[in-house]
Design a protein around this motif. Structure first.
Motif, PDB file in Angstrom:
ATOM      1  N   SER A  68      39.829  38.198  40.674  1.00 65.83           N
ATOM      2  CA  SER A  68      38.621  37.363  40.593  1.00 65.83           C
ATOM      3  C   SER A  68      37.625  37.939  39.589  1.00 65.83           C
ATOM      4  O   SER A  68      36.991  37.185  38.835  1.00 65.83           O
ATOM      5  CB  SER A  68      37.958  37.260  41.974  1.00 65.83           C
ATOM      6  OG  SER A  68      38.745  36.485  42.848  1.00 65.83           O
ATOM      7  N   GLU A  71      38.903  37.095  36.229  1.00 64.58           N
ATOM      8  CA  GLU A  71      38.736  35.669  35.924  1.00 64.58           C
ATOM      9  C   GLU A  71      37.307  35.342  35.489  1.00 64.58           C
ATOM     10  O   GLU A  71      37.104  34.429  34.676  1.00 64.58           O
ATOM     11  CB  GLU A  71      39.115  34.823  37.134  1.00 64.58           C
ATOM     12  CG  GLU A  71      40.570  34.926  37.585  1.00 64.58           C
ATOM     13  CD  GLU A  71      41.557  34.239  36.668  1.00 64.58           C
ATOM     14  OE1 GLU A  71      41.312  34.169  35.455  1.00 64.58           O
ATOM     15  OE2 GLU A  71      42.590  33.772  37.169  1.00 64.58           O
ATOM     16  N   HIS A 244      50.050  33.419  45.837  1.00 65.06           N
ATOM     17  CA  HIS A 244      50.321  34.184  44.621  1.00 65.06           C
ATOM     18  C   HIS A 244      51.349  33.484  43.737  1.00 65.06           C
ATOM     19  O   HIS A 244      51.200  33.424  42.510  1.00 65.06           O
ATOM     20  CB  HIS A 244      50.811  35.588  44.989  1.00 65.06           C
ATOM     21  CG  HIS A 244      51.043  36.472  43.794  1.00 65.06           C
ATOM     22  ND1 HIS A 244      52.286  36.913  43.427  1.00 65.06           N
ATOM     23  CD2 HIS A 244      50.179  36.958  42.865  1.00 65.06           C
ATOM     24  CE1 HIS A 244      52.182  37.651  42.332  1.00 65.06           C
ATOM     25  NE2 HIS A 244      50.923  37.701  41.976  1.00 65.06           N
ATOM     26  N   VAL A 247      49.686  30.645  41.821  1.00 60.11           N
ATOM     27  CA  VAL A 247      48.885  31.137  40.700  1.00 60.11           C
ATOM     28  C   VAL A 247      49.785  31.552  39.539  1.00 60.11           C
ATOM     29  O   VAL A 247      49.508  31.248  38.377  1.00 60.11           O
ATOM     30  CB  VAL A 247      48.003  32.325  41.157  1.00 60.11           C
ATOM     31  CG1 VAL A 247      47.351  33.004  39.959  1.00 60.11           C
ATOM     32  CG2 VAL A 247      46.936  31.845  42.129  1.00 60.11           C
ATOM     33  N   THR A 282      42.822  27.211  35.661  1.00 60.73           N
ATOM     34  CA  THR A 282      43.428  28.231  36.533  1.00 60.73           C
ATOM     35  C   THR A 282      42.381  29.157  37.144  1.00 60.73           C
ATOM     36  O   THR A 282      42.416  29.397  38.358  1.00 60.73           O
ATOM     37  CB  THR A 282      44.494  29.039  35.756  1.00 60.73           C
ATOM     38  OG1 THR A 282      45.509  28.143  35.304  1.00 60.73           O
ATOM     39  CG2 THR A 282      45.132  30.089  36.647  1.00 60.73           C
ATOM     40  N   ASN A 286      42.021  29.348  41.251  1.00 66.23           N
ATOM     41  CA  ASN A 286      42.445  30.565  41.946  1.00 66.23           C
ATOM     42  C   ASN A 286      41.693  30.837  43.247  1.00 66.23           C
ATOM     43  O   ASN A 286      42.319  31.102  44.280  1.00 66.23           O
ATOM     44  CB  ASN A 286      42.354  31.769  41.016  1.00 66.23           C
ATOM     45  CG  ASN A 286      43.517  31.841  40.043  1.00 66.23           C
ATOM     46  OD1 ASN A 286      44.436  31.012  40.105  1.00 66.23           O
ATOM     47  ND2 ASN A 286      43.495  32.797  39.144  1.00 66.23           N
ATOM     48  N   TYR A 290      43.547  30.832  46.951  1.00 66.47           N
ATOM     49  CA  TYR A 290      43.599  32.027  47.798  1.00 66.47           C
ATOM     50  C   TYR A 290      42.817  31.884  49.101  1.00 66.47           C
ATOM     51  O   TYR A 290      43.037  32.650  50.037  1.00 66.47           O
ATOM     52  CB  TYR A 290      43.092  33.247  47.027  1.00 66.47           C
ATOM     53  CG  TYR A 290      44.119  33.820  46.081  1.00 66.47           C
ATOM     54  CD1 TYR A 290      45.327  34.314  46.560  1.00 66.47           C
ATOM     55  CD2 TYR A 290      43.890  33.857  44.713  1.00 66.47           C
ATOM     56  CE1 TYR A 290      46.277  34.828  45.689  1.00 66.47           C
ATOM     57  CE2 TYR A 290      44.839  34.374  43.836  1.00 66.47           C
ATOM     58  CZ  TYR A 290      46.027  34.861  44.346  1.00 66.47           C
ATOM     59  OH  TYR A 290      46.978  35.375  43.486  1.00 66.47           O
TER      60      TYR A 290
END
Length: 315
Positions: A68, A71, A244, A247, A282, A286, A290
């Motif tokens: 994170s 990202e 996971h 992703v 993406t 994410n 999650y």
């Protein structure tokens, strides 16, 4: 038509961005801005939640929080030029800023490749080596693996970025909304066939090896899961991996299409649209992937919310 330049050094480039009508520009700008702000909020939420709740102090959530954090920077690297070109159309960018953006973007992208591989290793050890998991994945090992991912990613991007930055350029209009390898090489005055081969080798080894490792880890995980005695235990094991794997599929699927596929067989704007998937969509998805249907995260939110209520209520 691309604008021509009369010598081999450009003090600036022009980012072409997307071709949109005057009516759609403000709407596209607001849509991209909203996605960006939600991406920041979602990833910051995960980082703060993992730090605030002891129930999430496991290797899996540590790596999710590192992802994170990555990202946040990854999406921010290109969103400024995306927003500017959406609002104002083709926009100038200084060559130095362009090459920095190129290097940082690819560094973070390759760091994510390594980090996704590390996260697959974590799930492999948790499911296939449960008795030794906490010894093998100690805090020191977690920090080492996360740090190694960043060092490897930023090191791997040096060669492609440096080779591209030292090219002589005769054109200045970049057919993209940010500075990327292929659009910049199309502006060079010389044949870039060797550069393309070097770029393909470096990026292919970095991403391909990690992708093979991920497939290997999940192949062994599947074997171990199918050997579990009950359907409930198999479902629980699968549930820790599906986020996971989703992703990985999103990131690698879109990135491979651009960097491994044949660009000559695609319409001009296709690469820009695909880039939106791995550079903007993406990172936005994410946190949702999650946290959606994740009981541990929901319980952690309840615990943190209760703590905050008690703090604000006072003694």
């Amino acid at each position: 038509m691309m604008a021509h330049y009369n010598h081999t050094w450009n003090p600036s480039f022009i980012l072409a961005g997307f071709t949109t009508t005057e009516t759609l520009r403000p709407l596209a700008f607001l849509g991209a801005l909203c996605i960006y702000l939600l991406t920041l909020a979602g990833n910051l939420f995960i980082i703060v939640l993992v730090r605030a709740d002891s129930g999430l102090s496991t290797p899996m959530y540590f790596f999710i929080s590192v992802l994170s954090f990555l990202e946040l920077w990854y999406v921010s690297t290109t969103v400024s030029t995306l927003l500017h070109t959406l609002l104002h159309g083709p926009s100038p960018i200084p060559s130095t800023v362009c090459f920095i953006q190129l290097y940082v973007f690819h560094s973070l992208g390759m760091t994510e490749c390594y980090l996704l591989s590390v996260m697959a290793l974590d799930r492999y050890l948790a499911i296939c080596r449960p008795l030794h998991y906490h010894a093998l994945m100690s805090r020191q090992v977690q920090l080492g693996l996360a740090g190694a991912s960043w060092v490897a990613g930023f090191s791997a991007a040096v060669v492609p970025a440096n080779l591209t930055a030292t090219l002589p350029f005769c054109l200045k209009e970049v057919a993209h909304y940010f500075c990327d390898l292929a659009p910049l090489m199309h502006l060079a005055c010389v044949d870039t066939g060797r550069h393309t081969q070097v770029h393909g080798t470096v990026i292919g080894v970095a991403t391909g090896c990690n992708f093979v490792l991920i497939l290997g880890f999940y192949g062994n995980i599947l074997k171990a899961v199918f050997k579990l005695p009950s359907a409930a235990s198999r479902a629980k094991a699968f549930s820790t991996c599906t986020s996971h794997m989703t992703v990985v599929a999103l990131f690698y699927g879109s990135a491979f299409t651009v960097y491994v596929g044949s660009p000559g067989n695609r319409p001009e704007d296709t690469d820009k649209l695909i880039a939106l998937v791995y550079a903007l969509l993406t990172p936005f998805l994410n946190p949702i992937i999650y946290t959606l249907r994740n009981k541990e995260v929901k319980e952690a939110v309840k615990r943190v919310t209760a703590k905050l209520r008690n703090i604000f209520k006072g003694p």
